[in-house]
Design a protein around this motif. Sequence first.
Motif, PDB file in Angstrom:
ATOM      1  N   LEU A  37      66.137 -36.764-119.529  1.00 14.41           N
ATOM      2  CA  LEU A  37      65.238 -37.386-118.565  1.00 14.41           C
ATOM      3  C   LEU A  37      65.888 -37.499-117.190  1.00 14.41           C
ATOM      4  O   LEU A  37      67.112 -37.655-117.083  1.00 14.41           O
ATOM      5  CB  LEU A  37      64.841 -38.790-119.036  1.00 14.41           C
ATOM      6  N   HIS A  38      65.055 -37.458-116.162  1.00 14.39           N
ATOM      7  CA  HIS A  38      65.524 -37.692-114.796  1.00 14.39           C
ATOM      8  C   HIS A  38      66.118 -39.096-114.688  1.00 14.39           C
ATOM      9  O   HIS A  38      65.695 -40.017-115.396  1.00 14.39           O
ATOM     10  CB  HIS A  38      64.354 -37.594-113.805  1.00 14.39           C
ATOM     11  N   ARG A  39      67.059 -39.261-113.774  1.00  9.81           N
ATOM     12  CA  ARG A  39      67.701 -40.569-113.588  1.00  9.81           C
ATOM     13  C   ARG A  39      66.699 -41.671-113.263  1.00  9.81           C
ATOM     14  O   ARG A  39      66.865 -42.805-113.695  1.00  9.81           O
ATOM     15  CB  ARG A  39      68.750 -40.494-112.481  1.00  9.81           C
TER      16      ARG A  39
ATOM     17  N   VAL B  80      72.560 -36.134-114.791  1.00  5.91           N
ATOM     18  CA  VAL B  80      71.766 -35.780-115.976  1.00  5.91           C
ATOM     19  C   VAL B  80      72.576 -34.856-116.885  1.00  5.91           C
ATOM     20  O   VAL B  80      72.543 -34.981-118.107  1.00  5.91           O
ATOM     21  CB  VAL B  80      70.429 -35.122-115.571  1.00  5.91           C
ATOM     22  N   MET B  81      73.343 -33.961-116.284  1.00  6.88           N
ATOM     23  CA  MET B  81      74.084 -32.954-117.037  1.00  6.88           C
ATOM     24  C   MET B  81      75.510 -33.388-117.396  1.00  6.88           C
ATOM     25  O   MET B  81      76.243 -32.632-118.029  1.00  6.88           O
ATOM     26  CB  MET B  81      74.121 -31.641-116.240  1.00  6.88           C
ATOM     27  N   ARG B  82      75.886 -34.581-117.024  1.00  6.97           N
ATOM     28  CA  ARG B  82      77.258 -35.067-117.217  1.00  6.97           C
ATOM     29  C   ARG B  82      77.763 -34.918-118.650  1.00  6.97           C
ATOM     30  O   ARG B  82      78.878 -34.447-118.876  1.00  6.97           O
ATOM     31  CB  ARG B  82      77.325 -36.525-116.778  1.00  6.97           C
ATOM     32  N   PHE B  83      76.973 -35.324-119.638  1.00 12.89           N
ATOM     33  CA  PHE B  83      77.407 -35.263-121.031  1.00 12.89           C
ATOM     34  C   PHE B  83      77.019 -33.940-121.711  1.00 12.89           C
ATOM     35  O   PHE B  83      77.246 -33.765-122.895  1.00 12.89           O
ATOM     36  CB  PHE B  83      76.836 -36.428-121.830  1.00 12.89           C
ATOM     37  N   ILE B  84      76.424 -33.028-120.950  1.00 11.89           N
ATOM     38  CA  ILE B  84      76.031 -31.724-121.485  1.00 11.89           C
ATOM     39  C   ILE B  84      77.082 -30.676-121.125  1.00 11.89           C
ATOM     40  O   ILE B  84      77.582 -29.957-121.981  1.00 11.89           O
ATOM     41  CB  ILE B  84      74.645 -31.284-120.942  1.00 11.89           C
ATOM     42  N   ASN B  85      77.394 -30.610-119.837  1.00  7.87           N
ATOM     43  CA  ASN B  85      78.347 -29.582-119.393  1.00  7.87           C
ATOM     44  C   ASN B  85      79.298 -30.093-118.305  1.00  7.87           C
ATOM     45  O   ASN B  85      79.866 -29.294-117.564  1.00  7.87           O
ATOM     46  CB  ASN B  85      77.600 -28.339-118.920  1.00  7.87           C
ATOM     47  N   GLY B  86      79.432 -31.390-118.197  1.00  9.65           N
ATOM     48  CA  GLY B  86      80.313 -31.952-117.187  1.00  9.65           C
ATOM     49  C   GLY B  86      79.668 -32.099-115.829  1.00  9.65           C
ATOM     50  O   GLY B  86      80.336 -32.445-114.850  1.00  9.65           O
ATOM     51  N   GLY B  87      78.370 -31.847-115.738  1.00 12.95           N
ATOM     52  CA  GLY B  87      77.645 -32.052-114.482  1.00 12.95           C
ATOM     53  C   GLY B  87      77.386 -30.796-113.677  1.00 12.95           C
ATOM     54  O   GLY B  87      76.914 -30.880-112.547  1.00 12.95           O
TER      55      GLY B  87
ATOM     56  N   GLU C 208      60.501 -27.877-111.922  1.00 13.25           N
ATOM     57  CA  GLU C 208      60.776 -29.201-112.508  1.00 13.25           C
ATOM     58  C   GLU C 208      62.025 -29.152-113.386  1.00 13.25           C
ATOM     59  O   GLU C 208      62.875 -30.044-113.329  1.00 13.25           O
ATOM     60  CB  GLU C 208      59.573 -29.681-113.331  1.00 13.25           C
ATOM     61  N   VAL C 209      62.135 -28.128-114.215  1.00  7.55           N
ATOM     62  CA  VAL C 209      63.298 -27.985-115.089  1.00  7.55           C
ATOM     63  C   VAL C 209      64.550 -27.722-114.256  1.00  7.55           C
ATOM     64  O   VAL C 209      65.625 -28.262-114.539  1.00  7.55           O
ATOM     65  CB  VAL C 209      63.068 -26.881-116.141  1.00  7.55           C
ATOM     66  N   LEU C 210      64.414 -26.928-113.196  1.00  8.60           N
ATOM     67  CA  LEU C 210      65.535 -26.656-112.296  1.00  8.60           C
ATOM     68  C   LEU C 210      66.058 -27.946-111.675  1.00  8.60           C
ATOM     69  O   LEU C 210      67.273 -28.182-111.641  1.00  8.60           O
ATOM     70  CB  LEU C 210      65.108 -25.663-111.214  1.00  8.60           C
ATOM     71  N   ALA C 211      65.157 -28.803-111.226  1.00  8.59           N
ATOM     72  CA  ALA C 211      65.575 -30.076-110.634  1.00  8.59           C
ATOM     73  C   ALA C 211      66.264 -30.969-111.670  1.00  8.59           C
ATOM     74  O   ALA C 211      67.294 -31.588-111.386  1.00  8.59           O
ATOM     75  CB  ALA C 211      64.375 -30.793-110.018  1.00  8.59           C
ATOM     76  N   LEU C 212      65.708 -31.030-112.868  1.00 10.97           N
ATOM     77  CA  LEU C 212      66.294 -31.858-113.923  1.00 10.97           C
ATOM     78  C   LEU C 212      67.691 -31.362-114.285  1.00 10.97           C
ATOM     79  O   LEU C 212      68.649 -32.134-114.324  1.00 10.97           O
ATOM     80  CB  LEU C 212      65.391 -31.837-115.164  1.00 10.97           C
ATOM     81  N   HIS C 213      67.818 -30.078-114.543  1.00  8.00           N
ATOM     82  CA  HIS C 213      69.090 -29.494-114.954  1.00  8.00           C
ATOM     83  C   HIS C 213      70.048 -29.304-113.775  1.00  8.00           C
ATOM     84  O   HIS C 213      71.192 -28.921-113.984  1.00  8.00           O
ATOM     85  CB  HIS C 213      68.850 -28.170-115.668  1.00  8.00           C
TER      86      HIS C 213
ATOM     87  N   ASP D 251      70.712 -31.876-111.677  1.00  6.36           N
ATOM     88  CA  ASP D 251      71.264 -33.199-111.364  1.00  6.36           C
ATOM     89  C   ASP D 251      72.585 -33.379-112.111  1.00  6.36           C
ATOM     90  O   ASP D 251      72.598 -33.412-113.347  1.00  6.36           O
ATOM     91  CB  ASP D 251      70.268 -34.280-111.765  1.00  6.36           C
ATOM     92  N   PRO D 252      73.709 -33.512-111.395  1.00 11.05           N
ATOM     93  CA  PRO D 252      75.009 -33.644-112.059  1.00 11.05           C
ATOM     94  C   PRO D 252      75.091 -34.832-113.017  1.00 11.05           C
ATOM     95  O   PRO D 252      75.757 -34.743-114.048  1.00 11.05           O
ATOM     96  CB  PRO D 252      75.997 -33.818-110.902  1.00 11.05           C
TER      97      PRO D 252
END
Length: 192
Positions: free
Chosen positions: A103-105, A34-41, A24-29, A31-32
């Motif tokens: 959160l997931h999209r 979801v991660m856009r503002f964390i590490n650029g996706g 579940e965490v792998l799927a969340l992290h 998603d580009p």
Amino acid sequence: MAEHVFLTTERLVLRPFTEADLDEVLALHGDPEVMRFINGGRPASRTTIRDEILPRLMRHHASFGTRGFWAAEDRTTRRFLGWFELRPLADDGPVVVELGYRLHRFAWGRGHATEGARALVRKGFTELGVRRVIAQTMAVNTASRSVLEKTGLTYVRTFYEDWPDPIAGAEHGEVEYALTETDWRRRLGQAS
């Protein structure tokens, strides 16, 4: 053995993470968006999730008496929605904590982030000894800033980090929001 539930709201269940949450965490992290503002996706690898991220999500803070991150599920379907954070910034106690969420999209735009954040702030101030909640996000992350404002946090400052690999929008800086227990109680019409 019954599963431990940390917090429930009208639509959410927040519970401790387990090793079984790896996919579940792998799927969340992964998603580009979801991660856009964390590490650029950039998606995190399975190894990174297993060896670094999941252990961080499962860490117990002895001074806080609980964990700092919780898996968020839909209360009716128990579908994994993402996670929430209310984590002490220092190991010596819960006086100042950081609020966060991912959160997931499919859960975006439905009020889940605000609902979970408000419930965690309430629990922090009423049960966990928290005196101040802070949160940080990129200045350009308007959706997250809106959630923080709806949760009751107010803008404190804009600051700039010297990132080794800056992502789009980093030139506008990071913003910090905060809420004290005194201000939270005042807004509710309660005395400290």
